[in-house]
Design a protein around this motif. Sequence first.
Motif, mmCIF file in Angstrom:
data_model
loop_
_atom_site.group_PDB
_atom_site.id
_atom_site.type_symbol
_atom_site.label_atom_id
_atom_site.label_comp_id
_atom_site.label_asym_id
_atom_site.label_seq_id
_atom_site.Cartn_x
_atom_site.Cartn_y
_atom_site.Cartn_z
ATOM 1 N N TRP A 111 -2.717 0.576 6.271
ATOM 2 C CA TRP A 111 -2.252 0.861 7.621
ATOM 3 C C TRP A 111 -2.561 -0.308 8.546
ATOM 4 O O TRP A 111 -3.591 -0.956 8.420
ATOM 5 N N ASP A 112 -1.650 -0.544 9.495
ATOM 6 C CA ASP A 112 -1.928 -1.496 10.558
ATOM 7 C C ASP A 112 -2.905 -0.846 11.537
ATOM 8 O O ASP A 112 -2.641 0.239 12.069
ATOM 9 N N VAL A 113 -4.031 -1.488 11.774
ATOM 10 C CA VAL A 113 -5.097 -0.858 12.565
ATOM 11 C C VAL A 113 -4.673 -0.616 14.002
ATOM 12 O O VAL A 113 -4.898 0.463 14.563
ATOM 13 N N GLU A 114 -4.053 -1.584 14.654
ATOM 14 C CA GLU A 114 -3.726 -1.463 16.075
ATOM 15 C C GLU A 114 -2.589 -0.475 16.324
ATOM 16 O O GLU A 114 -2.675 0.384 17.196
ATOM 17 N N SER A 115 -1.496 -0.597 15.549
ATOM 18 C CA SER A 115 -0.317 0.239 15.809
ATOM 19 C C SER A 115 -0.338 1.563 15.060
ATOM 20 O O SER A 115 0.379 2.496 15.437
ATOM 21 N N GLY A 116 -1.141 1.658 13.976
ATOM 22 C CA GLY A 116 -1.152 2.869 13.167
ATOM 23 C C GLY A 116 0.026 2.966 12.221
ATOM 24 O O GLY A 116 0.254 4.009 11.600
ATOM 25 N N ARG A 117 0.791 1.867 12.063
ATOM 26 C CA ARG A 117 1.979 1.863 11.206
ATOM 27 C C ARG A 117 1.570 1.743 9.734
ATOM 28 O O ARG A 117 0.652 0.999 9.394
ATOM 29 N N LEU A 118 2.273 2.475 8.855
ATOM 30 C CA LEU A 118 2.038 2.378 7.417
ATOM 31 C C LEU A 118 2.670 1.093 6.894
ATOM 32 O O LEU A 118 3.878 0.886 6.999
ATOM 33 N N ILE A 119 1.849 0.219 6.306
ATOM 34 C CA ILE A 119 2.347 -1.051 5.769
ATOM 35 C C ILE A 119 2.844 -0.877 4.347
ATOM 36 O O ILE A 119 3.935 -1.333 3.991
ATOM 37 N N LYS A 120 2.067 -0.187 3.514
ATOM 38 C CA LYS A 120 2.431 -0.030 2.108
ATOM 39 C C LYS A 120 1.687 1.164 1.521
ATOM 40 O O LYS A 120 0.531 1.396 1.843
ATOM 41 N N ALA A 121 2.382 1.926 0.662
ATOM 42 C CA ALA A 121 1.777 3.033 -0.079
ATOM 43 C C ALA A 121 1.845 2.699 -1.564
ATOM 44 O O ALA A 121 2.924 2.359 -2.082
ATOM 45 N N LEU A 122 0.699 2.767 -2.250
ATOM 46 C CA LEU A 122 0.604 2.379 -3.654
ATOM 47 C C LEU A 122 -0.050 3.486 -4.453
ATOM 48 O O LEU A 122 -0.700 4.388 -3.908
ATOM 49 N N TYR A 123 0.124 3.419 -5.778
ATOM 50 C CA TYR A 123 -0.529 4.369 -6.676
ATOM 51 C C TYR A 123 -1.829 3.758 -7.199
ATOM 52 O O TYR A 123 -1.841 2.629 -7.689
ATOM 53 N N GLN A 124 -2.902 4.496 -7.085
ATOM 54 C CA GLN A 124 -4.200 4.066 -7.603
ATOM 55 C C GLN A 124 -4.912 5.319 -8.121
ATOM 56 O O GLN A 124 -5.623 6.005 -7.389
ATOM 57 N N LYS A 125 -4.697 5.609 -9.415
ATOM 58 C CA LYS A 125 -5.227 6.851 -9.966
ATOM 59 C C LYS A 125 -6.745 6.801 -10.133
ATOM 60 O O LYS A 125 -7.436 7.767 -9.851
ATOM 61 N N LYS A 126 -7.266 5.670 -10.623
ATOM 62 C CA LYS A 126 -8.701 5.565 -10.864
ATOM 63 C C LYS A 126 -9.425 5.150 -9.600
ATOM 64 O O LYS A 126 -8.940 4.325 -8.826
ATOM 65 N N VAL A 127 -10.617 5.705 -9.427
ATOM 66 C CA VAL A 127 -11.413 5.370 -8.252
ATOM 67 C C VAL A 127 -12.099 4.011 -8.413
ATOM 68 O O VAL A 127 -12.467 3.362 -7.424
ATOM 69 N N ASP A 128 -12.280 3.544 -9.668
ATOM 70 C CA ASP A 128 -12.893 2.237 -9.902
ATOM 71 C C ASP A 128 -11.992 1.141 -9.330
ATOM 72 O O ASP A 128 -10.781 1.118 -9.588
ATOM 73 N N ALA A 129 -12.600 0.234 -8.583
ATOM 74 C CA ALA A 129 -11.876 -0.889 -7.972
ATOM 75 C C ALA A 129 -10.643 -0.403 -7.224
ATOM 76 O O ALA A 129 -9.547 -0.965 -7.337
ATOM 77 N N TRP A 130 -10.838 0.645 -6.426
ATOM 78 C CA TRP A 130 -9.701 1.264 -5.734
ATOM 79 C C TRP A 130 -9.143 0.373 -4.622
ATOM 80 O O TRP A 130 -7.945 0.417 -4.334
ATOM 81 N N CYS A 131 -10.018 -0.434 -4.007
ATOM 82 C CA CYS A 131 -9.592 -1.200 -2.837
ATOM 83 C C CYS A 131 -9.175 -2.614 -3.229
ATOM 84 O O CYS A 131 -9.865 -3.266 -4.024
ATOM 85 N N PRO A 132 -8.064 -3.122 -2.684
ATOM 86 C CA PRO A 132 -7.715 -4.526 -2.911
ATOM 87 C C PRO A 132 -8.807 -5.449 -2.378
ATOM 88 O O PRO A 132 -9.532 -5.103 -1.448
ATOM 89 N N SER A 133 -8.912 -6.633 -2.977
ATOM 90 C CA SER A 133 -9.889 -7.628 -2.534
ATOM 91 C C SER A 133 -9.169 -8.708 -1.746
ATOM 92 O O SER A 133 -8.103 -9.181 -2.150
ATOM 93 N N TRP A 134 -9.785 -9.111 -0.627
ATOM 94 C CA TRP A 134 -9.211 -10.136 0.240
ATOM 95 C C TRP A 134 -10.081 -11.374 0.274
ATOM 96 O O TRP A 134 -11.323 -11.278 0.148
ATOM 97 N N SER A 135 -9.456 -12.521 0.493
ATOM 98 C CA SER A 135 -10.222 -13.702 0.882
ATOM 99 C C SER A 135 -10.616 -13.529 2.347
ATOM 100 O O SER A 135 -10.037 -12.712 3.071
#
Length: 582
Positions: A111-135
């Motif tokens: 989600w875009d934090v300021e506007s609350g707009r949905l940027i992308k919806a993805l499938y992530q069944k496993k809870v392990d490493a659920w979050c993308p990693s950023w530089s």
Amino acid sequence: MAPPVPLLAVRGSDGTSLLCGPPQCEQHSAFHRDSRVSRCLTFSRDGKLFSWCNGHNISVVRTSDASVVSTFDLPKTTFLEFSPLNNILVTWQPYSKTQDCPQGDANLQLWDVESGRLIKALYQKKVDAWCPSWSEDEKISVRSVSNELHFYENNDFNSIANKLHMQKVSDFSLSPGGQPSKVAVYVPGSKGAPSFVRLYQYPVLGGPTAALANKSFFKADRVSMQWNRRASAVLVTASTEVDKSGASYYGEQTLHYLSVNGETAVVQLAKGGPIYDVAWSPSSTEFCVVYGFMPAKATVFNLKCDPVFDFGTGPRNSAYYSPQGHLLVLAGFGNLRGQMEVWDVKKYKQVSKPQAPDATHFSWCPDGEHVVTATCSPRLRVSNGFKVWHYSGAVLHQWEAGAGSELWEVRWQPFPEGSFPERPIRYQAPANQLGTTQAPPTQAYRPPALRHLPPTSSGKLHEDEPPQDLRPGEKSLSKSALKNQRKREAKKASKELKPDPGSAPSPGSASTPGPAPVSSSQSEASSGDPEMDKKIKNLKKKLKAIEELKEQQAAGKVLQKNQLEKVQKEQQLLKELQELKL
């Protein structure tokens, strides 16, 4: 300018609250406690935003004045995370299927934090490493999708900018900091082939020749990969579920080192047993390992994987460096009694030794002056609460959950690096304290008949090893040399604790006054007559033997007839010794 005061977020069955940090830990004046049961909470990486889900919606507020930034109607959210620059809020809820939607809904949403707009919806069944990693600059992000690593650029999640395809890639770790970004990938072994970890620099991916470093090893069902802060090296802890030798309940672990310049090594540990914890120093030039069967050893290694300092052995299973890197806490939590050893890393001198029994959580405050320990549910459902400590061992604030209440989580507000400068280490506790909880000295059991005698090392089932400086120029002792040194120290202490036969008897004492013998530990004064010196030496030897017999008799041992006769001759020998000296 005064440094900021870190906030402490508290989540439990009574709701979610924000406390203004140490030493007072009072309620945030602008944030009103949310009494609804909270599922999760998180701070942004710079600490400016705070978000939580209370089972009805997700709220994002500014930590400065608690003003609302945005809200999201996502009551089932279980995990939350901000991107490094606070542009995106990532939410995850358990994957589920329905009759109306047999393929299930996309449960990972950006989600875009300021506007609350949905940027992308993805499938992530496993809870392990659920979050993308950023530089750190958000130019690169990466997530694992069915044996591939998908790379995205500039937060454009509608197109995959790059892929790293390797058969059975099961784990990865993106380097901290900005560009150039590096990634460590782990591929488990199969069909007799070894497992391996490789380092790549984005965007050059794929193939062994493109790798910055490559380390292969056997005995690895899973790995844990930790980058140092400078992103120059990574430590890999390889673990097996079962130790086939039967030596350890925890399985078997090995520690491997990989550098971006291509150097690799196996970290050689001085004691067999599990590896409980590995921690990089914030300086990125050394790391601490807690390992070995209890009592566990703790050793600091440099970037050549050479030991620098050995903290000896003790009841510990975790290591925590302060954010500034000037202090190190070695602690024994979980099934241990909660002893904490606070060490000055520069001088390798112990600062304090407090104790936090039943603690299930420990974390450093960003100011490098305070820590929090907590007993949280569901790990422990009784005695829930937390304590805020000064590193010198003083308890500055304490909170206990009421009857029927539970504490689930406590978390410090993070701050950018450099917000809190390193301060000189104080060895005295501050004045505004509730008390200290120092660990009581532990002693081996001794039977009543031996308690009046000086302690000896032979009475212990195991001997705790003392700390040892292993830096160049410092004397390094072998295991046998350390053992002999402890024996000498125990013998010396035993002699110092013996009563002096020449001391004046106390009033009412039944002992017969007599000339004082000279102990063998005193320097021998020559009389000039070799024959006379020989007689004096023999008399002292006999008197020393009589002293030992008297100690055995006092300990309850029954002396034989010839031994009793020796004891009875003590006054006669003392008289002869005195005459010879005159």
